[in-house]
Design a protein around this motif. Sequence first.
Motif, PDB file in Angstrom:
ATOM      1  N   THR A   1      36.123  35.153  26.494  1.00 24.05           N
ATOM      2  CA  THR A   1      37.035  36.209  26.935  1.00 24.05           C
ATOM      3  C   THR A   1      37.982  36.512  25.775  1.00 24.05           C
ATOM      4  N   VAL A   2      38.220  37.803  25.527  1.00 23.50           N
ATOM      5  CA  VAL A   2      39.053  38.166  24.371  1.00 23.50           C
ATOM      6  C   VAL A   2      40.252  38.985  24.817  1.00 23.50           C
ATOM      7  N   PHE A   3      41.423  38.558  24.366  1.00 24.74           N
ATOM      8  CA  PHE A   3      42.650  39.337  24.585  1.00 24.74           C
ATOM      9  C   PHE A   3      43.039  39.894  23.227  1.00 24.74           C
ATOM     10  N   LEU A   4      42.780  41.188  23.059  1.00 25.55           N
ATOM     11  CA  LEU A   4      42.939  41.812  21.736  1.00 25.55           C
ATOM     12  C   LEU A   4      44.215  42.654  21.696  1.00 25.55           C
ATOM     13  N   THR A   5      45.137  42.251  20.829  1.00 26.26           N
ATOM     14  CA  THR A   5      46.372  43.008  20.658  1.00 26.26           C
ATOM     15  C   THR A   5      46.237  43.841  19.390  1.00 26.26           C
TER      16      THR A   5
ATOM     17  N   GLU B   1      35.543  39.310  29.610  1.00 28.15           N
ATOM     18  CA  GLU B   1      35.974  40.668  29.248  1.00 28.15           C
ATOM     19  C   GLU B   1      36.669  40.685  27.879  1.00 28.15           C
ATOM     20  N   VAL B   2      36.550  41.828  27.190  1.00 30.68           N
ATOM     21  CA  VAL B   2      37.396  42.062  26.007  1.00 30.68           C
ATOM     22  C   VAL B   2      38.482  43.028  26.466  1.00 30.68           C
ATOM     23  N   PHE B   3      39.697  42.512  26.532  1.00 32.34           N
ATOM     24  CA  PHE B   3      40.813  43.296  27.058  1.00 32.34           C
ATOM     25  C   PHE B   3      41.718  43.701  25.900  1.00 32.34           C
TER      26      PHE B   3
END
Lengths: 284, 370
Positions: A182-186, A30-32
Motif C-alpha cells: 500500500t502506498v501513501f504518496l505525498t 491502494e496507491v493513495f
Amino acid sequence: MIHVSGLYHSYSQDDRYAVKDVSFDVPKGEVFGFLGPSGAGKSTTQGILTGLLKLQQGDVTVAGYPVKSMKNEMFNRIGVSFEQSNVYSKLTARENLAFYRQLFDVPTRDPLELIRQVGLGGKENLKVGTFSKGMKHRLTFARSMINNPELWFLDEPTTGLDPAIAANIKDIIKAQNEKGTTVFLTTHNMFIADELCHRVAFIVDGEIKLIDSPKNLKLQYGEKVVTVEYLADGRPQTETLSTVQAEDKARLQAILGTYEIMTMHTKEATLEEIFITVTGRGLT
Amino acid sequence: MKLFSSFVKELTLATRSFYFYIEIFFAVVLLAVVLFAIPEQIRAVQTQLLHLDLPQPAADRLTADLLEEDLDGQWQTVVLESGGQAFDTKLIETETARVYIVDSADAVRALADTQRNIGMVLSLDDAGQLHYTYYLQGYESQRLQNLLSVIPGASLDGVAEKIADLPVEQLAPDQVLLNDRENVIPTLIAFNSSFMGMFIMAAYVFLDKKEGVINAYAVTASSVARYLLSKILVVLLTATVSGLIVTVPVFGFQINYGLVLLLLLVSGFFASVLGLLIASFYADITKAFGTVFVVLILLMLPVIAYFLPGWNPWWIRIIPSDLVIWSFREILIEDGKTGFVLMVSAGLLVAGCGLFALADHRYRKTLSVS
C-alpha cells in the motif's frame, strides 16, 4: 491500511490549524495520492501518520496500530521515504543501508540489491557526502524499502530527479504496489499522481477538498471536446467541437466525411487543471 | 543487537569526524604538559636587587651570611643591562630567592626600573642605625608594603625559636598530599575526559540534526532511547581512553583503576546526558553556544575553589564538577575516601538517569517533519 478521522493539528496549540478536520481511509493495496501545494498540510499529515508529530486530535490507525499509542514494532511493517534526503554523509551508501537493516525485526533486503535497483550500482562504497542531491534522494528512497514495507510512505519521491531516473523510481513504485504494498504518496507533482495513484485527495489550507480516482475526476471535470485539423481547399483548418452537443456531433461527422483529416485529438483535462478548478488554487 | 549496531555505527561516524580526536589529542597534550612543564614541586623564587651601602666589613659579613644559603655556596658574576648600560653584579641563589648584589644605589634604581624586580639599598643613617630604602614595582600588596615598613624597627631576635615553640595540633595527621604535578590531574581529568563529553555529545547531536537522520531513526523499529544510548557509549569510550592516557603515565599502577573507571564512566554519563538535554532545545550549535558556554563556565568554577582552598562557598560544593574533582583526588591519594567516591558516583548515576529520561522525552517530543 490507514484510517484517519477528524484529524486536527496546530503547531501553535491554538485554533490556527495546519490540518483541519481531515478524514480518509486507504485500503490495502491502494496507491493513495495526497496532493496539494507547499504548506497545504501534506507533510504535517504524513508526520502524524508516521509518528514524527504528536497526534493532538482525531482518530488515526496505521497498519492496524492506533497512532495515539504507537509502538516501535509498527515500523517493521512501514517504510518512510522523506522529501529531504537524510542519510549519513560520512558513511558509504552500503554502510548506510547495512546499518538501517539492523534496526528491524523482520527479514530485510540486501543493501547492494537496493542500491543497484535505484541506479546507484558501482557507488555503493563511496561516502554519501560525495553524492549529488539526486543520488542522496535515491538512497533515501532505497532505504525506505529495506524492511519490505506493507505500507509505504513516499514524500515527493521523484523531486529533483532527471526524467529517466524519475521513470525508474515510478516503475519501482508500481512494481512494489503490484506485489501488494500500500502506498501513501505525498506530492505536488500531478503527472506522477496521475500515473501512479488509484485515488487522490486534494488538500489546501489544511482541509481535504476532494477525494476520487484520477479517471473519475477527468470524466467529471474534463471538457469533453475534440480538436480536429483538416485540409479544406488545400488550406489547413482547425475546429474544436463538443462530443456531447448534437449540432457539434453532426458537424464533426460532416468534416470526417468531406475533408482530408490531418490530426484529431480529444482534449482531456489534466489533474492540475482539475485541482485549480476544484480548489481555486495553483500547485506552487 | 540494535543497540550494538547503533553503537558500531556511532563509533564509525565518530572516528570519521573531527570531534572524536579532540579529546584524545588534548589528553596527549595535557600529559606532555604535566610530565614536562609542571614540576613535582613548584618553587616560588623571588628576584631581588640589593646594594649594601655599608662599611666594608659589615657588607662582607652580610654577603657571607647570604652565601651560606646559596645553593652551591658561591656567588656568580652576572652582568645586567639597563638603558644600554651594563652593571656587574654578584648573583646569590637560594631556595627561595635570586639576589643580585650591585655596586651602587643608582644601579639598583636603574635595574629595578627596567628589570621589574624589587630593589633594596641598605645603608647607615646619621645615628649609625640600619636604613632601608625599597624600590617596589607597584604590584605589591598592602600587606607586603606594611611588612616591609615595620621590619626595620622590629626586633626579630628569637622569632624562629618562638615559632618553633608554638603548639601545633594536626587535625588530620595521616593526610597524604599530592605533589604539585599530581595535584593538577583531578581537574584535568574532570574537564578533558568527563565534562568535555557534554560539548562533544552536543556536537554529535547537532551533526545528526543537520543531516536529519534522527527522523530516519525514529521511523525504524528501534527506540529513540537506543539511539541516545549508542551516542553516550561512544562518548564514554573516549572519556575512558583520554582519562587513562593522562593517569597511567603519571601514577603508574599505584592507584585503584576500578574506581578511576567507575568515576570516569558515571561522570562522563552525567555530562553527556547534560549535552543531550541542552542539544534537544536548539536547532544547531550556533544557537546552543550561549547555553553551552554558560554551563561550561559554571562547571569550571570549582577549579578556582580547588586551587584556592581559602575560597570554598557552599554553592560551589553542590556543583557536580566540584564533587567529581574532589572524588578524583580521593582516588589519586593513598588511602583516599572510597566511600566518598562511591557516594558521588551513585549520585551522578541517579542524576544522569533522571536527565536521560528527560532527554528521551524531549527527543521523542521534538522530532519534526521539517
